[in-house]
Design a protein around this motif. Sequence first.
Motif, short mmCIF file in Angstrom:
data_model
loop_
_atom_site.label_atom_id
_atom_site.label_comp_id
_atom_site.label_asym_id
_atom_site.label_seq_id
_atom_site.Cartn_x
_atom_site.Cartn_y
_atom_site.Cartn_z
N ALA A 1 42.88 47.30 33.24
CA ALA A 1 41.84 47.26 34.29
C ALA A 1 41.19 48.63 34.43
CB ALA A 1 42.46 46.82 35.61
N GLN A 2 42.02 49.67 34.32
CA GLN A 2 41.48 51.02 34.47
C GLN A 2 40.48 51.35 33.36
OE1 GLN A 2 44.23 54.23 34.23
NE2 GLN A 2 42.84 55.67 35.26
N ILE A 3 40.84 50.97 32.12
CA ILE A 3 39.92 51.25 31.01
C ILE A 3 38.59 50.52 31.24
CG2 ILE A 3 39.54 51.04 28.50
CD1 ILE A 3 42.65 51.09 28.22
N ILE B 1 43.91 41.23 35.48
CA ILE B 1 43.21 42.39 34.89
C ILE B 1 41.77 42.41 35.41
CG2 ILE B 1 42.27 43.35 32.74
CD1 ILE B 1 44.77 42.20 31.30
N LEU B 2 41.13 41.26 35.38
CA LEU B 2 39.72 41.19 35.77
C LEU B 2 39.56 41.50 37.26
CD1 LEU B 2 38.64 38.08 33.67
CD2 LEU B 2 38.19 40.49 33.19
N GLU B 3 40.51 41.00 38.03
CA GLU B 3 40.46 41.27 39.47
C GLU B 3 40.54 42.76 39.75
OE1 GLU B 3 42.93 39.19 42.99
OE2 GLU B 3 41.89 38.02 41.46
N VAL C 1 36.21 33.66 32.70
CA VAL C 1 35.46 34.22 31.56
C VAL C 1 34.25 33.34 31.22
CG1 VAL C 1 37.52 35.28 30.56
CG2 VAL C 1 36.86 33.00 29.84
N THR C 2 33.30 33.93 30.53
CA THR C 2 32.12 33.17 30.11
C THR C 2 32.42 32.32 28.89
OG1 THR C 2 30.78 34.98 30.94
CG2 THR C 2 29.66 33.40 29.55
N LYS D 1 52.17 47.13 34.87
CA LYS D 1 51.63 48.41 34.38
C LYS D 1 50.52 48.15 33.35
CE LYS D 1 52.42 52.26 35.01
NZ LYS D 1 51.58 53.07 35.93
N SER D 2 50.77 47.21 32.47
CA SER D 2 49.80 46.90 31.42
C SER D 2 48.49 46.39 32.02
CB SER D 2 50.43 45.85 30.49
OG SER D 2 49.45 45.36 29.63
N ILE D 3 48.62 45.56 33.06
CA ILE D 3 47.42 45.06 33.76
C ILE D 3 46.64 46.25 34.34
CG2 ILE D 3 46.67 43.76 35.81
CD1 ILE D 3 49.15 41.89 35.24
#
Lengths: 229, 291
Positions: B258-260, B285-287, B41-42, B252-254
Amino acid sequence: MILTEQKPMKEILKLLNDEKNIFLIGCNGCAEVCDTGGKEACLKMKGELEKAGKKVLGCIDIDFLCNKMLDRIRIDRNMDIIKNADSILVLSCGIGVQAVGAVIEKPVCPANNSVFVGGFQGLWPSTERCEECGKCFLGLTSGICPITACTKGLLNGPCGGALKGMCEVDKERECGWHNIYERLKKLGKLKKLNMFVEARDYRKMMPDKKTRGSKYYDIESEEEVIVNE
Amino acid sequence: MSKLSEALKKKEFAVTSEVGPPKGVNIKACIEDAELIKDRVTAINVTDNQSAVMRISSKAICRHLVEKGMEPVFQLVCRDRNRIALQSDLLGVWSLGIQNVLCLTGDHNSLGDHQGSMPVFDLDSVQLIKAITDLNAGRDMEGNELDGSPDLFHGAVVTPESDPVEPQLIKMKKKIDAGAQFFQTQAVYSPDVFEKFMNEAQKLGVPVMVGIVVLKSAGMAKFMNANVAGVSVPDSIIKQMADTPKEDRAKKSIEISAQIIRQVKSMCQGAHIMPLGWDKHVPAILEQAGL
């Protein structure tokens, strides 16, 4: 006794900037005693407004504007004229402005700042609807006080906490800013919300020397008088 | 200039996440949470007595992050300090090497663990933003000249899924007029609702980072829908969480987060991930979001 003082004419004219046809309602209760309500103050205000190019459609004075029932009866009786007004300028304390706003779907604007509750509070039983902040904001919201209706007393719009129009503090308490938004939207006055409102000046809530010396403040001297008798 | 402001200025898709200071002086776990995400993250937000629950100060944790080479976003709420303390803390954090500030109203005291405390709210969030703009220009709120001024990169929050959304947009514009330089949003779960919001918000010309709250369970989603303003988790997402066995829920949460992000990435200038303790899952998530 709610002590009020008239806002500077410049501020009143700024609040009424977009509005040409004005109807005046003055309070014959506490405000009349302060020379900020009542017939005389209304007539003086009429002259000032006309001098500034406004059209004053009419003027009524009501004994106690904090009596909402009385307001409704008197306003209904004058509805033929009031319906043509762009705004109602109310010469009273903050409670009176809110009461008029609650009975009529018209922009309302305070002519006064409420500065102090001294002893007898008109016909209104509590101070919870008007904190006597000394700089009435009801003109920006058209009659709903952002200080007392919002649990955080925010001046520049809602926080992110309201859910379905209800306050985050109490699900049975309406969000003041939701109501302000709905009211201004209905009145076509949402533009009023764009204005940046400066932070409050809390000095205005401190009683000045004159007030401290008055019988409305000075409990101690009052007792002395009774003892002497 | 902070890395966050630089990234947003260069129109890079910036990512921030956040850590919550603990109640007490054992800050090891909090710093470790930050270490888990720092390379992805930044900047890292540090919440300010979140949910009106008293904790170690945001300012202190921000400074710890700076010492470890991370860039914090100092969150500052209007609930606990008057205008003197707010301005004083803002000058203080700048002197400690903290360059980003996020201004919030703050949850009401009665929601937290010191319910009888005095709600201050001397300033509201718009007035606070204006005060920072003034400090950056070398003056305090009363116009007194500062002996050395900060250059804080100051942002604010907005709730895109609020219903109605118009009051949010009106206040967002006021925040921008007062000087807000970026926005992080409340949780977004519906790309179509966010798109409608962004169609208006992007006209205002200030970068918006979409807020992603990482779901832990269907129960949490239902709780937020009933109790958190402006958060609306669609039934389809609740069902996906409910149908997933406990051991696979994180996975699942990841996927959902990620999808959103993938769906809304093109509409905004960054993402702000609120992992609520699941910091270890932020890299995944970021990946999956392709970031």
